[in-house]
Design a protein around this motif. Structure first.
Motif, PDB file in Angstrom:
ATOM      1  N   ARG B  76     104.818  -1.524 -35.596  1.00  0.00           N
ATOM      2  CA  ARG B  76     105.023  -2.793 -36.289  1.00  0.00           C
ATOM      3  C   ARG B  76     105.090  -3.954 -35.304  1.00  0.00           C
ATOM      4  O   ARG B  76     104.842  -5.103 -35.672  1.00  0.00           O
ATOM      5  N   LEU B  95      98.694   4.962 -43.861  1.00  0.00           N
ATOM      6  CA  LEU B  95      99.970   5.644 -44.086  1.00  0.00           C
ATOM      7  C   LEU B  95      99.742   7.151 -44.247  1.00  0.00           C
ATOM      8  O   LEU B  95     100.439   7.966 -43.647  1.00  0.00           O
ATOM      9  N   LEU B 149     110.552   7.290 -41.844  1.00  0.00           N
ATOM     10  CA  LEU B 149     109.834   6.101 -42.323  1.00  0.00           C
ATOM     11  C   LEU B 149     110.825   4.993 -42.682  1.00  0.00           C
ATOM     12  O   LEU B 149     110.594   3.817 -42.396  1.00  0.00           O
ATOM     13  N   TYR B 153     110.549   1.502 -40.758  1.00  0.00           N
ATOM     14  CA  TYR B 153     110.131   0.284 -41.452  1.00  0.00           C
ATOM     15  C   TYR B 153     111.260  -0.722 -41.612  1.00  0.00           C
ATOM     16  O   TYR B 153     111.015  -1.868 -41.954  1.00  0.00           O
ATOM     17  N   TYR B 236     109.582  -0.223 -46.683  1.00  0.00           N
ATOM     18  CA  TYR B 236     108.155  -0.511 -46.554  1.00  0.00           C
ATOM     19  C   TYR B 236     107.803  -1.804 -47.279  1.00  0.00           C
ATOM     20  O   TYR B 236     107.131  -2.678 -46.731  1.00  0.00           O
ATOM     21  N   GLU B 240     106.426  -5.282 -45.710  1.00  0.00           N
ATOM     22  CA  GLU B 240     105.194  -5.884 -46.221  1.00  0.00           C
ATOM     23  C   GLU B 240     105.441  -7.333 -46.634  1.00  0.00           C
ATOM     24  O   GLU B 240     104.665  -8.227 -46.339  1.00  0.00           O
TER      25      GLU B 240
END
Lengths: 302, 245
Positions: B76, B95, B149, B153, B236, B240
């Protein structure tokens, strides 16, 4: 045919207004330069056009669709920031990776040859020189045989030779009918490549015109000197008197100096400086624009 | 699908180019095998088999928490990540490719544990149970993949490294992975069923021996999958929203 369009687009980041009711239309076959100082909103506009960001208000269209829909991006080519190339992957692998996303990619060897990277095929991108990395980053925009290519500051920080290589590749693409939207804060680069220039400052479109028209506007010089009284002088776009020092903005500094001498003005400490783009445009677009100035046509979003 | 495999391949390539990253996730369980299992349970076929299953679970957990937690957080930070979003594909293949690559690496990280178990202990397993165990590893990966995850994230990479390290040891210890079934210290037996590690370990034990699964552990494992899954989806989406909206 319109390939990309921004319609009254505004984008805020928190309290910061990055773009303010911007209109922009890119037609097929055009080579458009997006010119403006750092922080003017060029990158934000590009990110909106490729779908990385959503406008706060207004509409963005890419190939007639929403750029956030992958199908709209099938004929788009974009450059990653050179610092963003995965350092452990080899040049050939990076090209293959991007190529895998397109139905009919340019063969790897042909692409690398066009950008002078053939010898670097097996090098890891982390080991490339800055110029090679930048060339690879730009090359990636062309992998998928795009119709529209967006290049964000393609040659910033490059030496003259590397810059020429890139310029030639971009021109070749355009000569074959490709459409280019490139951003730069160098007037020189935009002059060299683009036919149409969109000047952006403080999140607004300040001018949208041919290169020649914008050049005459941007080629403003600041002539500074100390003098008591000034006669009326032709060709002065704007004048200021700061602490006894006159600052005159003009498109023809040579003529202005001749006029000063001819008029017998007893000036001292003469200085002629180029103005920054921003300064030139703020001056030009200010209310007191003289009537004999080349007009900033089609200035939209204001 | 094609594109998912391309992304998988490149994820693996990037990891394999820095092989020390592979050694990291395989080292802890292999070392634990050598120091704890081989000297104490090595001669007892049943104990050694269960202990190996525990270490496999341990390995699956650490491999997933670390590779996703730290890998995602680091990605990221890279401008390459947004660039891939301008290619004509949604975020799905990237992903999915990441998860497939993660699974492949998880299997790889198990090899040292299995080699030590096969050569230095009396552990044994039927070919059928071994095949089943391969499937169980994939199932057991789910909660830890989601946990990784969620960490990756939601946190910047420096924080992700710390959090991954902090959660992984108590989970291993508290879930009773470092002791034979039913022989952990009393307080661990009490808390273990409530941790995702225990349900995962019991699934492994039931696959390789005739360990009777406890409904509580299994229910808690399901509960954790839901919680961690929601967390991962939340993290996530938030990421985003912050970076691409």
């Amino acid at each position: 045919m319109i390939l990309a369009r921004a319609d009254q687009v505004t984008r805020r980041y928190g309290d910061v207004l990055a773009l303010d009711r911007v209109d922009l239309t890119v037609h097929a076959g055009e080579m458009v330069g997006l010119l403006g100082p750092n922080g003017a909103g060029k990158s934000t506009l590009m990110n909106l056009v490729v779908g990385l960001r959503r406008p706060t208000s207004g509409r963005i269209e890419l190939f007639g669709g929403d750029p956030r829909d992958p199908a709209s991006r099938r004929q788009l080519g974009m450059t990653p920031q050179e610092t963003g190339l995965p350092g452990t992957l080899r040049v050939g692998e990076v090209v293959d990776f991007v190529a895998a996303h397109y139905p009919d990619p340019v063969p790897r060897d042909e692409l690398l040859d066009r950008f002078g990277l053939t010898d670097q095929l097996r090098r890891q991108t982390g080991g490339l020189s800055g110029g090679q990395r930048r060339r690879l980053a730009v090359a990636l925009a062309f992998v998928g045989r795009p119709r529209l290519v967006l290049l964000d500051e393609p040659t910033t920080g490059l030496d003259v030779e590397a810059r020429r290589t890139l310029w030639d590749a971009i021109r070749a693409f355009h000569a074959e009918g490709g459409t280019v939207l490139l951003s730069s804060h160098y007037l020189e680069e935009v002059e060299e490549l683009a036919e149409r220039v969109v000047v952006i400052g403080h999140g607004r479109v300040l001018a949208d015109d041919s290169v020649d028209a914008v050049r005459s506007v941007v080629g403003v010089r600041r002539v500074g000197f100390v003098a008591d009284d000034l006669p009326a002088l032709p060709g002065v776009v704007r004048s200021e008197l700061i602490e006894g020092r006159h600052h005159l903005l003009t498109t023809d500094a040579d003529q202005l100096v001749r006029d000063l001498v001819a008029a017998g003005v007893a000036f001292t400490d003469l200085e002629v400086r180029p103005t920054s783009l921003e300064e030139a445009f703020l001056a030009i677009t200010a209310e007191e624009r003289p009537r004999d100035e080349p007009p900033v046509t089609a200035a939209s979003g204001r | 699908m094609q594109l998912t495999l391309v992304h998988t391949r490149y994820q693996l390539l990037e990891i394999v180019r820095i092989p020390i990253a592979l050694i990291g996730s395989a080292f802890f369980p292999a070392a634990a095998m050598l120091f704890f299992v081989v000297p104490f349970a090595g001669k007892d076929p049943i104990g050694a088999t269960y202990a190996t299953a525990s270490m496999v679970t341990f390995s699956v957990m650490s491999a997933n928490i670390f590779q996703y937690g730290i890998g995602v957080a680091e990605d990221r930070d890279q401008p390459w990540n947004p660039y891939t979003r301008t290619l004509p594909a949604g975020p799905g293949p990237r992903l999915a490719g990441r998860v497939l690559a993660g699974l492949a690496l998880t299997y790889l990280s198990l090899i040292p544990v299995l080699v030590i178990s096969a050569t230095l202990t009396a552990a044994r397993i039927t070919p059928l149970a071994f095949l089943l165990a391969i499937g169980t590893v994939a199932v057991v990966s789910v909660p830890f993949t989601l946990m990784g995850l969620a960490i990756g994230y939601s946190l910047p990479s420096k924080a992700a490294i710390v959090v991954a390290q902090i959660v992984f040891f108590p989970l291993a210890f508290g879930g009773g992975l470092l002791s034979s079934p039913g022989e952990a210290p009393g307080f661990i037996e009490v808390i273990a069923p409530y941790l995702p590690t225990r349900g995962a370990a019991e699934l492994m034990w039931a696959t390789v021996g005739d360990y009777p699964m406890r409904p509580l552990s299994l229910a808690m494992l399901g509960f954790w999958v839901v919680v961690l899954g929601s967390l991962a989806v939340w993290a996530y989406r938030r990421d985003e929203g912050r970076r691409f909206s």
